[in-house]
Design a protein around this motif. Structure first.
Motif, PDB file in Angstrom:
ATOM      1  N   TYR A 111      -7.179 -10.200   7.996  1.00 39.80           N
ATOM      2  CA  TYR A 111      -6.146  -9.833   8.959  1.00 39.80           C
ATOM      3  C   TYR A 111      -4.990 -10.829   8.965  1.00 39.80           C
TER       4      TYR A 111
ATOM      5  N   TRP B  54       0.856  -1.188   0.000  1.00 36.65           N
ATOM      6  CA  TRP B  54       0.000   0.000   0.000  1.00 36.65           C
ATOM      7  C   TRP B  54       0.892   1.238   0.000  1.00 36.65           C
TER       8      TRP B  54
ATOM      9  N   PRO C 125      -2.131  -2.027   4.834  1.00 43.59           N
ATOM     10  CA  PRO C 125      -3.328  -1.390   5.357  1.00 43.59           C
ATOM     11  C   PRO C 125      -3.476  -1.734   6.841  1.00 43.59           C
ATOM     12  N   GLN C 126      -3.960  -0.803   7.626  1.00 47.00           N
ATOM     13  CA  GLN C 126      -4.012  -1.000   9.067  1.00 47.00           C
ATOM     14  C   GLN C 126      -5.213  -0.256   9.647  1.00 47.00           C
ATOM     15  N   ASP C 127      -5.908  -0.905  10.573  1.00 48.91           N
ATOM     16  CA  ASP C 127      -6.965  -0.238  11.324  1.00 48.91           C
ATOM     17  C   ASP C 127      -6.740  -0.493  12.805  1.00 48.91           C
TER      18      ASP C 127
ATOM     19  N   PHE D  75      -3.795  -5.801   7.803  1.00 48.19           N
ATOM     20  CA  PHE D  75      -4.636  -6.665   6.999  1.00 48.19           C
ATOM     21  C   PHE D  75      -4.321  -6.515   5.515  1.00 48.19           C
TER      22      PHE D  75
ATOM     23  N   TRP E  66      -6.536  -6.289   1.835  1.00 42.06           N
ATOM     24  CA  TRP E  66      -7.874  -6.152   1.284  1.00 42.06           C
ATOM     25  C   TRP E  66      -8.223  -7.409   0.497  1.00 42.06           C
ATOM     26  N   ASN E  67      -9.519  -7.693   0.381  1.00 40.28           N
ATOM     27  CA  ASN E  67      -9.918  -8.875  -0.384  1.00 40.28           C
ATOM     28  C   ASN E  67      -9.488  -8.788  -1.847  1.00 40.28           C
TER      29      ASN E  67
ATOM     30  N   ASP F 239      -9.235   4.150  10.252  1.00 43.91           N
ATOM     31  CA  ASP F 239      -8.029   3.488   9.769  1.00 43.91           C
ATOM     32  C   ASP F 239      -6.799   4.258  10.226  1.00 43.91           C
TER      33      ASP F 239
ATOM     34  N   GLU G 126     -11.186   4.034   5.270  1.00 43.60           N
ATOM     35  CA  GLU G 126     -12.389   4.269   6.027  1.00 43.60           C
ATOM     36  C   GLU G 126     -12.072   4.938   7.353  1.00 43.60           C
TER      37      GLU G 126
ATOM     38  N   ARG H  95     -13.945  -8.647   3.558  1.00 42.86           N
ATOM     39  CA  ARG H  95     -13.295  -7.536   2.871  1.00 42.86           C
ATOM     40  C   ARG H  95     -11.894  -7.294   3.430  1.00 42.86           C
ATOM     41  N   ARG H  96     -11.769  -7.302   4.763  1.00 39.37           N
ATOM     42  CA  ARG H  96     -10.466  -7.121   5.409  1.00 39.37           C
ATOM     43  C   ARG H  96      -9.985  -8.472   5.921  1.00 39.37           C
TER      44      ARG H  96
END
Length: 216
Positions: free
Chosen positions: A112, A22, A63-65, A70, A72-73, A48, A45, A109-110
């Motif tokens: 992990y 990413w 990507p991280q929340d 994680f 993405w799908n 995040d 989103e 979707r996410r």
């Protein structure tokens, strides 16, 4: 007649370290989304996390929340499309890449990243390497870097295939075998992100925990 969907639940174990893909530079990410991929589901989103090094150019991250790191799908679907394009002759299906796009879907979707059953919340380190590029001013060498999650690490997800005459679960199984040679994430041409996989039963696939109701 209701739509018929076949489902394959998968666990991937990374045999090589996986690198984040990413863009760390949020300006680059914004320009990419607006110019190349305007779909709103690509937007970050609310909630995040944005890594502190996001202001640095030439770096890629995961990507991280608030839960953790994680994929993405669409990272998984992208792998299947790339494998399908490379192996279309081997499996004897024309235009396999576009058929995967139309018939194959990844859940959730996410997805992990986990180690020892626990969600990974921070990358292990940053892998830096020089990259040579040919520019108008001649050859140049730049230093790029990617967040790294070291093996062993794993992910679990479901592959859903809308029933059709060509793309079946057996084809998906064959494409997943390609991950031993060309995996997921940044610099996968160099062997990073290679993996092995196994099919899960319904009892092994992790489910989201239901919130417990408080006794009145």
């Amino acid at each position: 007649m209701p739509l018929q969907v076949d489902k394959l639940e998968v666990k991937i174990r990374f045999t090589e370290d996986i690198l984040g893909s990413w863009p760390a530079d949020q300006d680059i990410l914004t320009r990419f989304i607006s110019n190349k991929a305007p779909s709103p589901w690509l937007q970050a989103e609310e909630g995040d996390a944005v890594p502190e090094r996001a202001a640095e150019g030439g770096y890629t991250v995961f990507p991280q929340d608030k839960t953790g790191l994680f994929l993405w799908n669409f990272h998984i679907k992208g792998f299947l499309k790339e494998a399908g394009n490379n192996l279309k002759s081997a499996v004897n299906i024309k235009n396999l890449r576009s058929k995967i796009d139309n018939y194959v879907f990844i859940q959730p979707r996410r997805i992990y990243l986990r180690r020892d059953g626990k969600i990974i919340t921070e990358p292990d380190d940053i892998l830096e390497r020089p990259v040579r590029a040919q520019t108008m001013q001649g050859p140049r060498v730049a230093l790029v870097g990617s967040e790294r999650v070291k093996a062993p690490a794993e992910i679990t997800f479901a592959v859903e295939v809308v029933q059709n005459d060509e793309v079946t679960l057996d084809i998906i199984r064959q494409l997943l075998e390609y991950g031993a040679y060309k995996g997921l994430g940044q610099w996968r041409n160099g062997g990073w992100g290679a993996f092995e996989w196994e099919e899960l039963s319904c009892c092994e696939f992790p489910r989201p925990e239901k919130s417990k109701k408080k006794a009145s």
